[in-house]
Design a protein around this motif. Structure first.
Motif, PDB file in Angstrom:
ATOM      1  N   ALA A 219      -6.982   6.331  13.790  1.00  0.00           N
ATOM      2  CA  ALA A 219      -5.721   5.845  14.366  1.00  0.00           C
ATOM      3  C   ALA A 219      -4.621   5.786  13.309  1.00  0.00           C
ATOM      4  O   ALA A 219      -3.453   6.085  13.592  1.00  0.00           O
ATOM      5  CB  ALA A 219      -5.925   4.470  14.993  1.00  0.00           C
ATOM      6  N   LEU A 220      -4.978   5.390  12.097  1.00  0.00           N
ATOM      7  CA  LEU A 220      -4.009   5.388  11.004  1.00  0.00           C
ATOM      8  C   LEU A 220      -3.576   6.809  10.675  1.00  0.00           C
ATOM      9  O   LEU A 220      -2.389   7.078  10.464  1.00  0.00           O
ATOM     10  CB  LEU A 220      -4.607   4.712   9.767  1.00  0.00           C
ATOM     11  N   ARG A 221      -4.529   7.734  10.631  1.00  0.00           N
ATOM     12  CA  ARG A 221      -4.202   9.140  10.361  1.00  0.00           C
ATOM     13  C   ARG A 221      -3.269   9.705  11.422  1.00  0.00           C
ATOM     14  O   ARG A 221      -2.372  10.496  11.130  1.00  0.00           O
ATOM     15  CB  ARG A 221      -5.475   9.986  10.325  1.00  0.00           C
ATOM     16  N   ALA A 222      -3.494   9.299  12.676  1.00  0.00           N
ATOM     17  CA  ALA A 222      -2.687   9.814  13.787  1.00  0.00           C
ATOM     18  C   ALA A 222      -1.328   9.139  13.883  1.00  0.00           C
ATOM     19  O   ALA A 222      -0.480   9.564  14.668  1.00  0.00           O
ATOM     20  CB  ALA A 222      -3.451   9.623  15.100  1.00  0.00           C
ATOM     21  N   GLY A 223      -1.116   8.072  13.107  1.00  0.00           N
ATOM     22  CA  GLY A 223       0.152   7.365  13.150  1.00  0.00           C
ATOM     23  C   GLY A 223       0.306   6.451  14.345  1.00  0.00           C
ATOM     24  O   GLY A 223       1.418   6.008  14.658  1.00  0.00           O
ATOM     25  N   LEU A 224      -0.799   6.117  15.015  1.00  0.00           N
ATOM     26  CA  LEU A 224      -0.727   5.222  16.170  1.00  0.00           C
ATOM     27  C   LEU A 224      -0.558   3.768  15.743  1.00  0.00           C
ATOM     28  O   LEU A 224       0.003   2.965  16.480  1.00  0.00           O
ATOM     29  CB  LEU A 224      -1.981   5.354  17.029  1.00  0.00           C
ATOM     30  N   ILE A 225      -1.075   3.443  14.571  1.00  0.00           N
ATOM     31  CA  ILE A 225      -0.922   2.110  14.003  1.00  0.00           C
ATOM     32  C   ILE A 225      -0.654   2.257  12.505  1.00  0.00           C
ATOM     33  O   ILE A 225      -0.893   3.324  11.926  1.00  0.00           O
ATOM     34  CB  ILE A 225      -2.178   1.230  14.212  1.00  0.00           C
ATOM     35  N   ALA A 226      -0.143   1.195  11.917  1.00  0.00           N
ATOM     36  CA  ALA A 226       0.023   1.120  10.465  1.00  0.00           C
ATOM     37  C   ALA A 226      -0.849  -0.012   9.947  1.00  0.00           C
ATOM     38  O   ALA A 226      -1.267  -0.890  10.702  1.00  0.00           O
ATOM     39  CB  ALA A 226       1.485   0.871  10.110  1.00  0.00           C
ATOM     40  N   LEU A 227      -1.106  -0.011   8.660  1.00  0.00           N
ATOM     41  CA  LEU A 227      -1.946  -1.063   8.082  1.00  0.00           C
ATOM     42  C   LEU A 227      -1.397  -2.455   8.373  1.00  0.00           C
ATOM     43  O   LEU A 227      -2.157  -3.388   8.642  1.00  0.00           O
ATOM     44  CB  LEU A 227      -2.085  -0.854   6.574  1.00  0.00           C
ATOM     45  N   ASP A 228      -0.079  -2.597   8.349  1.00  0.00           N
ATOM     46  CA  ASP A 228       0.512  -3.919   8.601  1.00  0.00           C
ATOM     47  C   ASP A 228       0.220  -4.418  10.005  1.00  0.00           C
ATOM     48  O   ASP A 228       0.218  -5.633  10.240  1.00  0.00           O
ATOM     49  CB  ASP A 228       2.016  -3.871   8.368  1.00  0.00           C
ATOM     50  N   GLN A 252      -0.706   4.920   1.457  1.00  0.00           N
ATOM     51  CA  GLN A 252      -1.375   4.226   2.550  1.00  0.00           C
ATOM     52  C   GLN A 252      -2.730   4.850   2.858  1.00  0.00           C
ATOM     53  O   GLN A 252      -3.672   4.146   3.217  1.00  0.00           O
ATOM     54  CB  GLN A 252      -0.533   4.250   3.829  1.00  0.00           C
ATOM     55  N   SER A 253      -2.853   6.162   2.682  1.00  0.00           N
ATOM     56  CA  SER A 253      -4.130   6.813   2.976  1.00  0.00           C
ATOM     57  C   SER A 253      -5.240   6.265   2.090  1.00  0.00           C
ATOM     58  O   SER A 253      -6.379   6.082   2.539  1.00  0.00           O
ATOM     59  CB  SER A 253      -4.007   8.329   2.795  1.00  0.00           C
ATOM     60  N   ARG A 254      -4.902   5.963   0.838  1.00  0.00           N
ATOM     61  CA  ARG A 254      -5.904   5.416  -0.074  1.00  0.00           C
ATOM     62  C   ARG A 254      -6.157   3.944   0.222  1.00  0.00           C
ATOM     63  O   ARG A 254      -7.292   3.469   0.131  1.00  0.00           O
ATOM     64  CB  ARG A 254      -5.468   5.629  -1.522  1.00  0.00           C
ATOM     65  N   GLN A 255      -5.105   3.222   0.581  1.00  0.00           N
ATOM     66  CA  GLN A 255      -5.298   1.836   1.007  1.00  0.00           C
ATOM     67  C   GLN A 255      -6.192   1.789   2.246  1.00  0.00           C
ATOM     68  O   GLN A 255      -7.091   0.947   2.345  1.00  0.00           O
ATOM     69  CB  GLN A 255      -3.942   1.197   1.322  1.00  0.00           C
ATOM     70  N   ALA A 256      -5.939   2.696   3.179  1.00  0.00           N
ATOM     71  CA  ALA A 256      -6.720   2.726   4.418  1.00  0.00           C
ATOM     72  C   ALA A 256      -8.192   2.987   4.139  1.00  0.00           C
ATOM     73  O   ALA A 256      -9.075   2.378   4.760  1.00  0.00           O
ATOM     74  CB  ALA A 256      -6.167   3.795   5.355  1.00  0.00           C
ATOM     75  N   HIS A 257      -8.454   3.876   3.199  1.00  0.00           N
ATOM     76  CA  HIS A 257      -9.850   4.162   2.876  1.00  0.00           C
ATOM     77  C   HIS A 257     -10.519   2.934   2.270  1.00  0.00           C
ATOM     78  O   HIS A 257     -11.690   2.640   2.577  1.00  0.00           O
ATOM     79  CB  HIS A 257      -9.948   5.331   1.913  1.00  0.00           C
ATOM     80  N   GLU A 258      -9.799   2.222   1.413  1.00  0.00           N
ATOM     81  CA  GLU A 258     -10.370   1.013   0.827  1.00  0.00           C
ATOM     82  C   GLU A 258     -10.661  -0.030   1.900  1.00  0.00           C
ATOM     83  O   GLU A 258     -11.683  -0.730   1.850  1.00  0.00           O
ATOM     84  CB  GLU A 258      -9.410   0.439  -0.222  1.00  0.00           C
TER      85      GLU A 258
END
Length: 396
Positions: A219-228, A252-258
């Protein structure tokens, strides 16, 4: 591997296979199950079946195959920590999605609706059909001839289907029992009223963990949601804050993986701790004790279970029902429905499928049609629909 616990499944004590085979000098019975599943046609097809995001949307989203591999890895990790049989946990995990249709749950919904008059369509029961009837590569028998324990795990990894009185439980209370439950080729009855082995329960919860972590990632990759957007979501919110505070300036991609890897670790460690305590409290000493325990022993702690339900609600509202997801989902449901109606009306399936379908009608033909459509990959379903309906098989 450490010594197997007394309540673990023992391949040397397996209830056997429907068709007797010679024992292997190098592999246990559950290792043979795993290998048969991996080498099956149905397993390879998972590469081109949808998880959440349909295949036309990009090359980096998860498919049923990548999801299945992730589930199997987590299942092995949990099984190892609890001194269970890793190979049986892996085998059940590898097989758990073999009955899924093209286009994910959208295809299953459409096929279930079309099959309603003939017992409906259930992907767990379809997985049983795949491994016992539809895989037909062996010279001596149909199916993969899996062990009783593997079949039990595929059927019941989400829990019993009926209670001791024979009444449906869980989702089957409303939907009714799946067609074919009383006609499963196996070395013995699969005891639909009892819980499955701990290994099968491990595969089920590994599936939940994988869904949560990896659907967030996609979902983060698709831009449907953001980490915030996840900051106030239970279970994952504290992890997002931790990562953003520690690495505020990375992509953000690296934050998302963490966040993803921490979510997996927290979930698995919680399951191991809670399950070990549940097993000890239940006092089970054998796999038969596990089946008779009357409760699921592989589970989240109460707090994490509540948080996990909230996370699922968030994903359902913000991801699974997002219009970017739902527009092609609606189209894919229509494609499956139109394919079913066409094939059911005239039995015009290709090759041996067509011969079989034209020789019967009603429920028998409907089940053949359902088997054929369920085995399709997403691209093949689109291709067949385009040929039959003048290029109409497009999702986008």
């Amino acid at each position: 591997m450490s010594e197997r616990a007394s309540y673990a499944s023992d391949p040397a004590a397996s209830r056997g296979r429907l068709y007797t085979t010679q024992s292997s000098p190098t592999r246990s019975e559950f290792q043979r199950d795993r290998d048969r599943i991996i080498h099956s046609t149905a397993f390879r097809r998972l590469q081109y079946k949808t998880q959440v995001f349909l295949l036309h949307e990009g090359q980096h989203f998860r498919t049923r195959l990548t999801h299945t591999l992730e589930v199997s890895q987590m299942a092995r990790s949990i099984a190892r920590a609890l001194r269970l049989d890793e190979d049986l946990a892996e085998a059940v995990a590898l097989a758990h999605d073999l009955g899924h249709t093209p286009f994910g749950h959208a295809g299953e919904r459409a096929l279930n609706e079309k099959m309603r008059a003939w017992g409906g369509f259930d992907h767990n029961m379809q997985a049983i059909r795949v491994v016992t009837r539809l895989e037909n590569r062996y010279a001596e028998h149909d199916g993969l001839n899996l062990s009783w324990e593997a079949l039990e795990g595929i059927l019941k990894h989400n829990g019993p289907l009926i209670d001791a009185a024979g009444e449906p439980v869980g989702k089957y209370r409303e939907e009714g029992l799946p067609a074919g439950l009383d006609d499963i080729p196996a070395a013995a009855g699969l005891m639909a009223s009892t819980h499955a082995s701990l290994e099968a329960q491990v595969a089920a919860i590994a599936d939940d963990i994988a869904y949560n972590a990896h659907d967030i990632d996609d979902a983060l990759r698709a831009g449907l949601i953001a980490l915030d957007d996840l900051l106030d979501v239970p279970l994952v919110g504290p992890l997002v804050r931790e990562v953003k505070e520690r690495w505020p300036d990375i992509a953000q991609s690296r934050q998302a993986h963490e966040v993803q890897r921490r979510l997996i670790t927290v979930s698995i460690e919680d399951v191991i701790s809670e399950s070990a305590a549940a097993i000890a409290t239940a006092g089970v000493r054998s796999v038969e004790d596990v089946r008779a325990a009357g409760e699921t022993l592989i589970r989240f702690s109460p707090q994490v279970a509540r948080d996990e339900r909230e996370l699922k609600r968030f994903l359902f509202a913000r991801v699974y029902r997002h219009e970017t997801v739902m527009a092609p989902v609606r189209r894919s449901e229509a494609i499956v429905a139109e394919l079913f109606d066409h094939y059911q009306a005239i039995g015009a399936l290709p090759n041996d499928w067509g011969v079989a379908a034209r020789s019967v009608d009603g429920a028998a033909r409907a089940r053949i049609v359902a088997d054929f459509i369920a085995g399709m990959t997403d691209p093949y379903a689109l291709e067949q629909h385009a040929q039959l309906f003048d290029g109409g098989g497009q999702l986008g």
